[in-house]
Design a protein around this motif. Structure first.
Motif, PDB file in Angstrom:
ATOM      1  N   LYS A 288      26.023  42.678 -38.087  1.00  0.00           N
ATOM      2  CA  LYS A 288      27.569  42.485 -37.564  1.00  0.00           C
ATOM      3  C   LYS A 288      28.141  41.726 -36.363  1.00  0.00           C
ATOM      4  O   LYS A 288      28.538  41.342 -35.022  1.00  0.00           O
ATOM      5  N   ALA A 289      27.904  43.406 -36.059  1.00  0.00           N
ATOM      6  CA  ALA A 289      27.972  43.638 -33.981  1.00  0.00           C
ATOM      7  C   ALA A 289      26.772  42.516 -33.133  1.00  0.00           C
ATOM      8  O   ALA A 289      27.634  41.847 -32.347  1.00  0.00           O
ATOM      9  N   PHE A 290      25.591  42.797 -33.429  1.00  0.00           N
ATOM     10  CA  PHE A 290      24.657  41.641 -33.295  1.00  0.00           C
ATOM     11  C   PHE A 290      25.193  40.361 -33.038  1.00  0.00           C
ATOM     12  O   PHE A 290      25.118  38.818 -32.527  1.00  0.00           O
ATOM     13  N   GLU A 291      25.858  39.507 -34.305  1.00  0.00           N
ATOM     14  CA  GLU A 291      26.607  38.293 -34.578  1.00  0.00           C
ATOM     15  C   GLU A 291      27.386  38.220 -33.215  1.00  0.00           C
ATOM     16  O   GLU A 291      27.721  37.352 -32.620  1.00  0.00           O
ATOM     17  N   GLU A 292      28.040  39.481 -33.527  1.00  0.00           N
ATOM     18  CA  GLU A 292      29.100  39.349 -31.912  1.00  0.00           C
ATOM     19  C   GLU A 292      28.773  38.736 -30.982  1.00  0.00           C
ATOM     20  O   GLU A 292      29.269  38.657 -30.152  1.00  0.00           O
ATOM     21  N   LEU A 293      27.031  39.640 -30.853  1.00  0.00           N
ATOM     22  CA  LEU A 293      27.346  39.588 -28.819  1.00  0.00           C
ATOM     23  C   LEU A 293      25.468  38.811 -28.867  1.00  0.00           C
ATOM     24  O   LEU A 293      26.125  38.180 -28.193  1.00  0.00           O
ATOM     25  N   LYS A 294      25.263  38.067 -29.819  1.00  0.00           N
ATOM     26  CA  LYS A 294      23.378  37.674 -29.357  1.00  0.00           C
ATOM     27  C   LYS A 294      24.194  35.940 -28.841  1.00  0.00           C
ATOM     28  O   LYS A 294      23.711  35.119 -28.544  1.00  0.00           O
ATOM     29  N   SER A 295      25.409  35.599 -29.210  1.00  0.00           N
ATOM     30  CA  SER A 295      25.395  34.561 -28.057  1.00  0.00           C
ATOM     31  C   SER A 295      26.070  34.808 -26.712  1.00  0.00           C
ATOM     32  O   SER A 295      26.192  33.216 -26.749  1.00  0.00           O
ATOM     33  N   LEU A 296      26.346  35.747 -26.231  1.00  0.00           N
ATOM     34  CA  LEU A 296      26.835  36.064 -25.382  1.00  0.00           C
ATOM     35  C   LEU A 296      25.930  35.746 -23.941  1.00  0.00           C
ATOM     36  O   LEU A 296      24.646  36.304 -24.066  1.00  0.00           O
ATOM     37  N   SER A 297      25.787  34.830 -22.511  1.00  0.00           N
ATOM     38  CA  SER A 297      25.366  35.649 -21.568  1.00  0.00           C
ATOM     39  C   SER A 297      24.622  36.104 -21.506  1.00  0.00           C
ATOM     40  O   SER A 297      25.454  38.124 -21.378  1.00  0.00           O
ATOM     41  N   LYS A 298      23.415  36.718 -20.304  1.00  0.00           N
ATOM     42  CA  LYS A 298      22.728  37.998 -19.751  1.00  0.00           C
ATOM     43  C   LYS A 298      23.973  38.538 -18.823  1.00  0.00           C
ATOM     44  O   LYS A 298      24.446  39.966 -19.123  1.00  0.00           O
ATOM     45  N   GLU A 299      24.328  37.737 -18.078  1.00  0.00           N
ATOM     46  CA  GLU A 299      25.985  38.364 -17.366  1.00  0.00           C
ATOM     47  C   GLU A 299      26.930  38.676 -17.902  1.00  0.00           C
ATOM     48  O   GLU A 299      27.576  39.509 -17.565  1.00  0.00           O
ATOM     49  N   ASP A 300      27.080  37.457 -19.431  1.00  0.00           N
ATOM     50  CA  ASP A 300      28.524  38.153 -19.609  1.00  0.00           C
ATOM     51  C   ASP A 300      28.412  39.767 -20.865  1.00  0.00           C
ATOM     52  O   ASP A 300      29.230  40.387 -20.881  1.00  0.00           O
ATOM     53  N   LEU A 301      27.631  40.308 -21.076  1.00  0.00           N
ATOM     54  CA  LEU A 301      27.175  41.159 -21.518  1.00  0.00           C
ATOM     55  C   LEU A 301      27.229  42.387 -20.931  1.00  0.00           C
ATOM     56  O   LEU A 301      27.474  43.062 -21.295  1.00  0.00           O
ATOM     57  N   ILE A 302      26.477  42.000 -19.233  1.00  0.00           N
ATOM     58  CA  ILE A 302      26.427  43.312 -18.301  1.00  0.00           C
ATOM     59  C   ILE A 302      27.867  43.548 -17.954  1.00  0.00           C
ATOM     60  O   ILE A 302      28.389  44.748 -17.631  1.00  0.00           O
ATOM     61  N   SER A 303      28.824  42.290 -17.851  1.00  0.00           N
ATOM     62  CA  SER A 303      30.188  42.837 -17.000  1.00  0.00           C
ATOM     63  C   SER A 303      31.030  43.077 -18.543  1.00  0.00           C
ATOM     64  O   SER A 303      31.507  44.199 -17.950  1.00  0.00           O
ATOM     65  N   SER A 304      30.501  43.039 -19.333  1.00  0.00           N
ATOM     66  CA  SER A 304      31.516  42.786 -20.175  1.00  0.00           C
ATOM     67  C   SER A 304      31.287  44.397 -20.825  1.00  0.00           C
ATOM     68  O   SER A 304      31.937  46.280 -21.469  1.00  0.00           O
ATOM     69  N   ARG A 305      29.864  45.484 -21.252  1.00  0.00           N
ATOM     70  CA  ARG A 305      30.337  46.576 -21.632  1.00  0.00           C
ATOM     71  C   ARG A 305      30.456  47.045 -20.138  1.00  0.00           C
ATOM     72  O   ARG A 305      30.826  48.366 -20.758  1.00  0.00           O
ATOM     73  N   ASP A 307      32.780  46.571 -18.070  1.00  0.00           N
ATOM     74  CA  ASP A 307      34.315  46.697 -18.592  1.00  0.00           C
ATOM     75  C   ASP A 307      34.548  47.995 -19.128  1.00  0.00           C
ATOM     76  O   ASP A 307      35.760  48.487 -18.649  1.00  0.00           O
ATOM     77  N   LYS A 308      33.802  48.065 -20.087  1.00  0.00           N
ATOM     78  CA  LYS A 308      34.461  48.688 -21.332  1.00  0.00           C
ATOM     79  C   LYS A 308      34.297  49.683 -20.817  1.00  0.00           C
ATOM     80  O   LYS A 308      35.509  50.649 -21.225  1.00  0.00           O
ATOM     81  N   TYR A 309      33.626  50.583 -20.215  1.00  0.00           N
ATOM     82  CA  TYR A 309      33.380  51.478 -19.486  1.00  0.00           C
ATOM     83  C   TYR A 309      34.419  51.658 -18.443  1.00  0.00           C
ATOM     84  O   TYR A 309      35.136  53.532 -18.270  1.00  0.00           O
ATOM     85  N   LEU A 310      35.233  51.219 -17.462  1.00  0.00           N
ATOM     86  CA  LEU A 310      36.042  51.392 -16.651  1.00  0.00           C
ATOM     87  C   LEU A 310      36.963  52.001 -17.031  1.00  0.00           C
ATOM     88  O   LEU A 310      37.552  52.367 -16.621  1.00  0.00           O
ATOM     89  N   GLU A 311      37.234  50.723 -18.490  1.00  0.00           N
ATOM     90  CA  GLU A 311      38.544  50.705 -19.037  1.00  0.00           C
ATOM     91  C   GLU A 311      39.015  52.221 -19.183  1.00  0.00           C
ATOM     92  O   GLU A 311      40.446  52.401 -19.648  1.00  0.00           O
ATOM     93  N   MET A 312      37.388  53.539 -19.240  1.00  0.00           N
ATOM     94  CA  MET A 312      38.153  54.592 -20.475  1.00  0.00           C
ATOM     95  C   MET A 312      38.508  55.468 -19.396  1.00  0.00           C
ATOM     96  O   MET A 312      38.552  55.557 -18.648  1.00  0.00           O
ATOM     97  N   GLY A 313      39.419  55.944 -20.280  1.00  0.00           N
ATOM     98  CA  GLY A 313      40.087  57.459 -19.941  1.00  0.00           C
ATOM     99  C   GLY A 313      41.733  57.082 -19.074  1.00  0.00           C
ATOM    100  O   GLY A 313      42.279  55.923 -19.220  1.00  0.00           O
ATOM    101  N   VAL A 314      42.883  57.736 -18.054  1.00  0.00           N
ATOM    102  CA  VAL A 314      43.841  57.330 -18.073  1.00  0.00           C
ATOM    103  C   VAL A 314      43.954  58.270 -16.649  1.00  0.00           C
ATOM    104  O   VAL A 314      43.430  59.226 -16.170  1.00  0.00           O
ATOM    105  N   TYR A 315      44.340  57.677 -16.074  1.00  0.00           N
ATOM    106  CA  TYR A 315      44.130  58.161 -14.757  1.00  0.00           C
ATOM    107  C   TYR A 315      45.370  57.674 -13.234  1.00  0.00           C
ATOM    108  O   TYR A 315      45.776  56.762 -14.048  1.00  0.00           O
TER     109      TYR A 315
END
Length: 317
Positions: A288-305, A307-315
């Motif tokens: 299921k996770a692979f189906e959601e990700l396989k259509s993303l471009s290389k640039e989108d995969l890197i930037s989304s990853r 962004d995902k970790y940059l948004e973690m936490g409260v500061y």
């Protein structure tokens, strides 16, 4: 079958059920109604216990000796298609970290994960799932190979932490984990992380940076184990249950804090009670996770990853 302390009522009912069935087989007495009554009571007791588990009880389940480990999942999901790869091309082959190529259906994946042992001998052989620097460097080598051949990466996390020995520190344990975290944010292929048991400290993060992070229901993910937290704060392991609650380390807590993406439901009683059911649930979640990700471009995969970790936490700035 081994039982944890809070599972003893289940053990008693299962023994009653077995005795009743044996009486029916060994004599002409019809005990069908009795067996059905005990079986119904057993299911109700299981639901009552497993739907109201504390954080510490989930930690105990994540360490259950009969719980499936990384190779169990890989062999069940991939069958004969899995080819294990060895060595970091520098020091040696770390037995606590395994990896290789495998297929789910027609899709090839690079699998990486910590591996624990099943008995005293294999636990020593696998170093109790605690990888040395060469283990993390092997993992990174395999992930970079997957990137080269445009293969998605699946990481199975199950470790009480990276190995804290003197030789590991001399060979650059901290640098190896930090390097993995940095390089995993830059991988141009889909990265799916599945926490299947213990997810402790940097040992887990060393292969834990992904586009999708999944946690099995009865696992934990934290900067420190409850026992270690208790020993630091209270100078004793007696407060490990209190520490487990305070650390907010369960899958439900992680989902609420938006630190993981999905909770994978386990069979009633935990993954060890129905291994095939657990394997199918993990396989389904990976696909299921692979189906959601396989259509993303290389640039989108890197930037989304990233962004995902940059948004973690409260500061605050």
């Amino acid at each position: 079958m081994e039982y944890l302390d809070f599972e003893l009522p289940i053990k008693e009912l299962e023994e009653q059920y077995e005795r009743a069935c044996n009486i029916g087989e060994e004599s002409e007495v019809d005990v069908t109604a009795t067996c059905k009554q005990i079986e119904k009571k057993l299911q109700e007791k299981k639901k009552q216990i497993y739907k109201n588990l504390t954080a510490w009880q989930r930690v105990q389940l994540s360490r259950h000796p009969n719980r499936p480990y990384t190779l169990d999942y890989i062999n069940a999901i991939c069958g004969d298609t899995f080819l294990e790869l060895h060595g970091d091309r520098s020091v040696k082959d770390d037995k606590a970290m395994i990896g290789g190529l495998g297929k789910i259906g027609d899709q090839s994946f690079m699998f990486v994960g910590q591996q624990k042992g099943y008995n005293t001998k294999t636990r020593q052989y696998r170093n109790f799932g605690m990888a040395n620097p060469e283990g993390y460097r092997k993992a990174l080598r395999l992930m970079k190979s997957a990137e080269k051949f445009n293969l998605p990466v699946v990481c199975f996390v199950d470790t009480p932490g990276a190995y804290p020995g003197l030789e590991a520190e001399e060979r650059g344990q901290g640098e190896a984990i930090a390097r993995n975290i940095l390089e995993m944010t830059r991988l141009s292929v889909p990265v799916i992380v599945v926490i299947i048991g213990e997810g402790a400290s940097g040992g887990a993060l060393g292969i834990g940076v992904g586009n999708r992070v999944l946690m099995l229901e009865n696992t934990w993910y934290s900067v420190i184990s409850p026992e270690s937290c208790s020993s630091i704060l209270w100078r004793s392991w007696e407060y490990k249950e209190t520490a487990a609650e305070a650390l907010k380390l369960t899958a439900e807590d992680m989902k609420k804090q938006k630190l993981i993406d999905e909770i994978v439901k386990e069979p009633l009683g935990g993954a060890h009670s129905d291994r095939d059911g657990a394997f199918k649930a993990v396989e389904k979640s990976i696909l299921k996770a692979f189906e959601e990700l396989k259509s993303l471009s290389k640039e989108d995969l890197i930037s989304s990853r990233m962004d995902k970790y940059l948004e973690m936490g409260v500061y605050q700035d």
